[in-house]
Design an enzyme around this catalytic site. Structure first.
Site, PDB file in Angstrom:
ATOM      1  N   CYS B  96       0.881  -1.265  -0.028  1.00  7.36           N
ATOM      2  CA  CYS B  96       0.005   0.094   0.156  1.00  7.36           C
ATOM      3  C   CYS B  96       0.833   1.355  -0.079  1.00  7.36           C
ATOM      4  O   CYS B  96       1.431   1.612  -1.042  1.00  7.36           O
ATOM      5  CB  CYS B  96      -1.082  -0.241   1.201  1.00  7.36           C
ATOM      6  SG  CYS B  96      -2.286   1.082   1.024  1.00  7.36           S
ATOM      7  N   HIS B 212      -3.692  -5.444   0.935  1.00  2.73           N
ATOM      8  CA  HIS B 212      -3.013  -5.664   2.091  1.00  2.73           C
ATOM      9  C   HIS B 212      -2.883  -7.381   2.587  1.00  2.73           C
ATOM     10  O   HIS B 212      -3.965  -7.829   3.162  1.00  2.73           O
ATOM     11  CB  HIS B 212      -3.765  -4.920   3.350  1.00  2.73           C
ATOM     12  CG  HIS B 212      -3.430  -3.566   3.301  1.00  2.73           C
ATOM     13  ND1 HIS B 212      -2.513  -2.865   4.053  1.00  2.73           N
ATOM     14  CD2 HIS B 212      -4.194  -2.574   2.771  1.00  2.73           C
ATOM     15  CE1 HIS B 212      -2.504  -1.750   4.067  1.00  2.73           C
ATOM     16  NE2 HIS B 212      -3.651  -1.183   3.239  1.00  2.73           N
ATOM     17  N   GLU B 214      -1.353  -8.536   4.893  1.00  2.00           N
ATOM     18  CA  GLU B 214      -1.283  -8.751   6.349  1.00  2.00           C
ATOM     19  C   GLU B 214      -2.678  -8.722   7.015  1.00  2.00           C
ATOM     20  O   GLU B 214      -2.829  -8.976   8.156  1.00  2.00           O
ATOM     21  CB  GLU B 214      -0.267  -7.673   6.816  1.00  2.00           C
ATOM     22  CG  GLU B 214      -0.756  -6.343   6.943  1.00  2.00           C
ATOM     23  CD  GLU B 214      -0.890  -5.533   5.815  1.00  2.00           C
ATOM     24  OE1 GLU B 214      -0.796  -6.018   4.855  1.00  2.00           O
ATOM     25  OE2 GLU B 214      -1.370  -4.513   6.028  1.00  2.00           O
TER      26      GLU B 214
END
Lengths: 953, 250
Positions: B96, B212, B214
């Site tokens: 990002c 994302h 994660e």
């Protein structure tokens, strides 16, 4: 000076320009064919032209999609377009300026002295001077913080010098009229308070200094001390001595929950999470600033409430935000807008952007909220922001400094921001508010706050300070004044780092500049503390020390400018005495016949502002950051159904969760604030239970937004609402741990005073044992049974159904909390056994809306039979059964094979429950009436479209 | 087996550092989070790590344009260390804001055409889940063995834009449920050219993406986990496993 313009290259889209064109179109001006926006940077310093070129190329303009130009003076007008340049007023700091300065330094150029930013708008198309003015006023310029550039801008502020001279006010000889004249528009104190102050100083035999008087006014303001809630209120035969203690705080005392770790004494309430960690929660309003400057007001609102958990115990990490807004209707006619009031649509967009930009940058997920609309919020929008924090349980108690500890101010610098913000919030808004309050608004600097949070939690873990508090409303005066209460404190005001020169000692003391916190640090660790902050580019400055003389002593360049006894400052305020009356209003009872087609009725409620989808807002919040969420705000087969409450799992290696929900329904308050408050509590708890939580460990927060409490009828309603809080919380065994009130939400026009509907927001925070027990509201499986749990009454007073027919009615929904608790406990027990596939609570729009939402969120289909709905009293109309808003009801989806086991739980609890329908896969909602005939049949696509359309902006 | 050490680079405004660190730790790496100032002061050295990550956030407020100020800081003050890190065959991941930083620092794409991340076509910040298809011909280490993923995006400036057409090392495309990589908004949430969601360098060691990973390492982060069959872990976790496995082999 260099004037630099950065704009999007031709051939690339300019989304800001397109959005502006759409907003202009929404104003009813349809002749603008194209709009573009460019960024302006004004640099002052000794710069070679090559350096300016490098700054543009390597820093300010994107090499792919942007182009730049620079010159030594702004260009003359463009002949082909209407050009408007808008800059910030002197003293209003755009955080971008600081970043630009840093970026230029990183390039190795050290000779830029100051940077200002501006925006340039280009509009193509036929526009009359009048239309252009409208666009400027309504969209481009907010005169509170901005102006149109018509002449050469001043880039660097003239460096003002402040020459010290001690201001005293000749208070001692003043008569009553003089005292009130002094108080008006400055101190906002009443006569008996003014006399109390006069008496104090005459005993000392001297006049007060300005800073002493302002400190007293600020400490004694409604905003800081909640004197209405703590006052003596006469309601009929009843005299209530301290409403807060006798209702909201009392219930917490009586319930004696061992997991309540710190209540009503710190910046947020704290409860035990898992024995290792604690959670704290605070919700606050930032109404008046948001009315005047929506973006900045809301941004500093969320920024302020985030600092509450940060300043609770020894400091907590913010893990979740929740926001509730109340606005005027977005389609409110411009011609009816009172003078000096911004249009609801502009307030809505500005507030949304302010909250999102701040919270997103801080990396705190905004997971939950609500938006309500009513014409009476046009002049007084309500902006509630809440934050949950997580901290080690061992650090959950407020710290205590020792004499000799140092007062350390950390975070941003101090400017003239927000001076008089607190006292301003304690008065009513008028059309002059924009002018009076122009210094009360500032632009937040979220990255400063983010840096502050990051380094502060490090300092906490290293044990470098003994106590912490936030610097919010009332500035240093409030923060240091409160902190020093038990010991005494001396402050050296010239030590406070300033944004710009020229501030007087009083301005420094009262400034509400954001992104600051105050610490009490032992002398032995202070150097380490300052060094740690410096390592992450955050300022930490010693500005004073704690003493043992229980006095507040302020110095400026060696001069004593204020000296107050802590006892008088904090306990000298005379108790307020107020009259209240309560007479139940009588509204017209509806007399419209039962409509033949309930489909139309359902569509109308689904498409109403309050009920419709808020996806447009939700998707602009980062609700995924921190990776903790378990139930998101939007759920279902297409990720777009309305979830009941948010769940997060704040600790990566633990399965325990936090549930946050909100209950609010001001429409009921028009009938009876008692039942409004009861309903709000019931709603917040219903949502906790609906998502798979239980009532075992739930704490509540109250936020009262009311009209002028000096008016007895307003106060009467407030008393009733507070009484309901006591009754309900006691029966549900859910203590209050913190709260806040915002009074005087009235807007004075020449003709009348428009009061907001009495509005109580109840926020609940619950601890969940295992997040994988969570239940979402979307229908899951064809053939499953649909149960209604709870009893339906003829309770449509204040309902959305009556509302769409132009009625309020009188039969407001009530709550039987004893039964309610049994019901919710039984449902929680069933959920814990994984017997519930989907669950949705019944609120606005009742059964009809809940069924439609469950069905379209699941993308399946549902049939329900009104004749099977358990009624608490005879109701002979299908529309009333379908849209009644009786409390403590749920729709539950249960697999057929779990029928017996599920029903056993409900039977044991002795509550009403019946299977009233089932899930189908025909993508339709069908409702059969009391007589067994079909009364509603609609494809889900139609229902969902009606629900999504209004706010698809 | 060798140990993998991951450096999570923090700067003012970084806000996905903790969950990124958690994902790497779960995947078996040792993890350090370091403020950019610690690297500038040489208190921590890049050369001590096999993986460097620039996580999501709004570094320096994303003022001027997203990631720009940190990008310049890295380019002008840590350029040599980063070049050496890359030359040593170590891994860099930008998520990002990290994607924005890597591009604006000139670390990706390493060959022309010049590329940037511009404002979303919708004009709005968008937080939503997207279907992704991996370019299986890409050399990207991070996406090895993965063909599709479902991950959240949350950004206002994620549109891949190029000054002129050219060949890019695309690692990841936005797609629809069926894997069609021509799907429009909202499948492509920002208007990226050719539905590009992530790119890598020619060696496959440097990978940058807007979504994302994660934020989807455990199954209950899936937006529909309450209605779909349970899985051991989320789609994003494979990226971290791949990175750590490779780093251990260096």
């Amino acid at each position: 000076m260099f004037w630099i313009e950065v704009s999007v290259k031709a051939g690339f889209p300019d989304p800001r320009g397109e959005a502006l064109q759409k907003d202009i179109h929404d104003l009813g001006i349809t002749t603008v064919k194209q709009a573009r926006v460019s960024d302006i940077y004004l640099l002052e310093g000794t710069l070679a032209e090559a350096e300016v070129g490098r700054i543009c190329q390597e820093l300010l303009a994107d090499p792919v999609v942007e182009e730049y130009s620079y010159r030594e003076a702004p260009p003359s007008q463009d002949e082909h377009a209407h050009v408007i340049e808008v800059a910030y007023n002197p003293g209003v700091m755009d955080p971008v300026e600081e970043s630009v300065r840093k970026g230029i330094r990183d390039l190795g150029i050290a000779t830029v002295d100051s940077v200002r930013t501006a925006k340039r708008y280009f509009l193509w198309g036929e526009l009359s001077a009048e239309a252009l003015q409208t666009i400027c006023d309504k969209l481009l310029v907010n005169s509170v913080i901005q102006h149109m550039v018509t002449k050469r801008e001043v880039v660097s502020l003239p460096s003002a010098t402040y020459n010290f001279s001690l201001e005293t006010i000749d208070l001692l000889p003043m008569e009553d009229a003089g005292l009130m004249e002094l108080s008006k528009n400055r101190l906002w104190l009443n006569l008996s308070e003014m006399k109390q102050i006069q008496g104090y100083f005459s005993r000392l035999g001297r006049n007060p200094t300005d800073v002493e008087l302002e400190t007293l006014a600020q400490t004694w303001s409604e905003h800081c001390v909640h004197k209405t809630f703590k006052g003596k209120i006469k309601l009929g035969q009843l005299t209530i001595d301290n409403l807060l203690k006798s209702t909201i705080m009392r219930v917490t005392e009586e319930l004696e929950k061992p997991w309540c770790l710190s209540v009503f004494r710190d910046n947020a309430g704290v409860i035990d999470f898992d024995g290792r960690y604690a959670i704290c929660f605070k919700v606050e309003t930032h109404n008046h600033p948001s009315a005047v400057e929506p973006y900045g007001g809301a941004a500093t609102g969320i920024g302020g409430v985030i600092r509450d958990p940060l300043g609770t115990g020894l400091g907590s990490k913010p893990v979740l935000n929740t926001d509730v807004f109340c606005f005027g209707p977005p389609d409110f006619p411009y011609e009816r807008l009172p003078q000096g009031v911004l249009h609801p649509r502009r307030i809505f967009k500005g507030v949304r952007a302010g909250v999102a930009d701040y919270a997103n940058r801080l990396g705190i997920p905004t997971l939950n909220g609500a938006i309500l609309f009513d014409e009476r919020y046009v002049g007084n929008p309500l902006v509630f922001c809440g934050t949950v924090g997580l901290l080690p349980k061992s650090m959950s108690q407020r710290g205590q400094q020792q004499p000799g500890d140092l007062v350390v101010l950390v975070g941003g610098n101090t400017g003239r921001d927000g001076i008089h913000g607190v006292t301003f919030a304690s008065g009513e808004l008028t059309k002059d508010s924009e002018v009076i309050s122009s210094t009360s608004v500032q632009i937040g600097n979220p990255i400063m706050e983010k840096k502050l949070i990051d380094v502060l939690l490090k300092a906490r873990d290293q044990g470098l300070y003994r106590r912490i508090t936030d610097c919010g409303g009332g500035g240093l005066s409030s923060a240091v004044g409160e902190m020093g209460e038990e010991t005494g404190v001396r402050v050296y005001l010239e030590q406070v780092p300033l944004k710009y020169s020229g501030l007087s000692y009083t301005e420094i003391w009262l400034s509400e500049s954001q992104e600051r916190m105050v610490l009490a640090a032992p002398p032995g660790t202070v150097d380490q503390l300052i060094e740690l902050f410096a390592s992450e580019d955050v300022e930490a400055t010693v500005i004073g020390e704690f003493t043992d003389n229980r006095r507040l002593q302020l110095f400026y360049e060696g001069n004593l400018v204020g000296d107050l006894d802590m006892e008088f400052l904090h306990h000298g305020l005379p108790q307020l005495e107020r009259e209240a009356v309560w007479e139940p209003p009588q509204h017209a009872e509806p007399d419209f016949p039962e409509p033949p087609d309930l489909r139309e009725e359902l569509l109308r409620i689904l498409g109403s502002w309050n009920v419709c989808s808020k996806e447009w807002v939700i998707r602009q919040y980062d609700h995924e950051v921190q990776g903790g969420n378990v139930l998101k705000p939007l759920v279902g087969v297409n990720n777009d159904g309305p979830g009941d409450a948010a769940i997060i799992k704040p600790i990566p290696d633990s399965y325990m969760g936090i549930i946050v929900s909100n209950g609010i329904n001001p429409k009921y308050g028009d009938i009876d604030p008692y039942w409004m408050a009861a309903s709000a509590i019931d709603e917040a708890l219903r949502q906790v239970v609906a998502v798979g939580g239980s009532l075992r460990r739930v704490a509540l927060l109250d936020n009262f937004c009311w009209g002028n409490p000096e008016k007895p009828d307003r106060l009467g309603g407030l008393v009733r609402a507070a009484q309901a809080c006591y009754d309900m919380a006691l029966a549900y065994e859910t203590p209050f741990i913190s709260g806040k009130d915002s009074l005087y939400n009235e807007y004075e026009t020449e003709k009348e005073s428009i009061c907001i509907p009495p509005t109580l927001l109840i926020s609940a925070v619950a601890v969940m044992e295992h997040v994988e027990r969570a239940v979402s509201m979307d229908c899951k499986q064809e053939g499953d049974l649909i149960y209604i749990i709870g009893t339906t009454y003829n309770e449509l007073g204040g309902s959305h159904y009556y509302g769409t027919h132009g009625y309020v009615g009188n039969n407001v929904p009530r709550v039987d909390p004893k039964k309610g608790k049994r019901l919710m406990d039984a449902l929680s027990a069933a959920t814990a056994k994984s017997l519930v596939r989907a669950c949705h609570d019944l609120s606005e729009g009742g059964l009809g809306i809940a069924a439609a939402e469950m069905a379209f969120a699941g993308g399946l289909g549902m049939v329900i039979h009104l004749a099977k709905v358990p009624l608490g009293e005879p109701i002979n109309r299908d529309d009333f059964v379908l849209f009644s808003e009786s409390n403590t009801r749920f729709l539950v989806e249960v697999a057929p094979e779990d029928k017996q086991r599920f029903e056993k739980f409900e039977k044991m609890a002795g509550v009403d429950f019946t299977a009233i329908g089932e899930v189908r896969n025909d993508k339709r909602l069908e409702v059969y009436g009391l007589s067994g005939e079909q009364v509603l049949s609609a494809p889900l696509a139609e229902l969902k479209e009606a629900w999504q359309k209004p706010l698809r902006w | 087996m060798a140990k993998a050490k991951t450096l999570i680079l923090r700067a003012p405004g970084t806000n996905c550092d903790r969950e990124t660190a958690f994902a790497f730790a779960q995947a078996g790496s040792q993890v350090d989070a370091a403020h950019v100032n610690e690297l500038l002061r040489r208190e921590k050295l890049l050369s001590d790590y096999q993986i460097m990550v620039i996580p999501g956030g709004f570094t320096y407020g994303d003022d001027i344009s997203a990631g720009k100020i940190l990008a310049n800081e890295l380019r002008l003050k840590l350029g040599e260390e980063i070049r050496r890190f890359v030359a040593d065959g170590r891994l860099i991941l930008g998520i990002c804001n990290g994607f924005q930083v890597l591009v604006k620092a000139g670390i990706l794409p390493e060959l022309s055409p010049p590329l940037t991340l511009a404002g979303n076509d919708s004009g709005r910040f968008e937080c939503r889940w997207v279907y992704l298809r991996v370019n299986e011909t890409s050399p990207c280490i991070f996406t090895r063995g993965i063909s599709t993923m479902y991950l959240p995006v949350a950004h206002g400036e994620g549109k891949v834009a190029v000054a002129e057409p050219g060949i890019l090392n695309v690692a990841l495309y936005y797609a629809d449920e069926t894997g069609n990589i021509q799907a429009g908004y909202p499948y492509n949430p920002n208007g990226s050219i050719d539905n590009i969601a992530g790119i890598c360098d020619a060696s496959g060691h440097i990978f940058a993406l807007m979504p994302h990973p994660e934020r989807f390492v455990r199954w209950s982060q899936h937006p529909r986990w309450t209605r779909e069959p349970w899985k051991e872990y989320g789609d994003g976790f494979r990226i971290f496993l791949n990175a750590v496995a490779w780093a251990k082999s260096i």
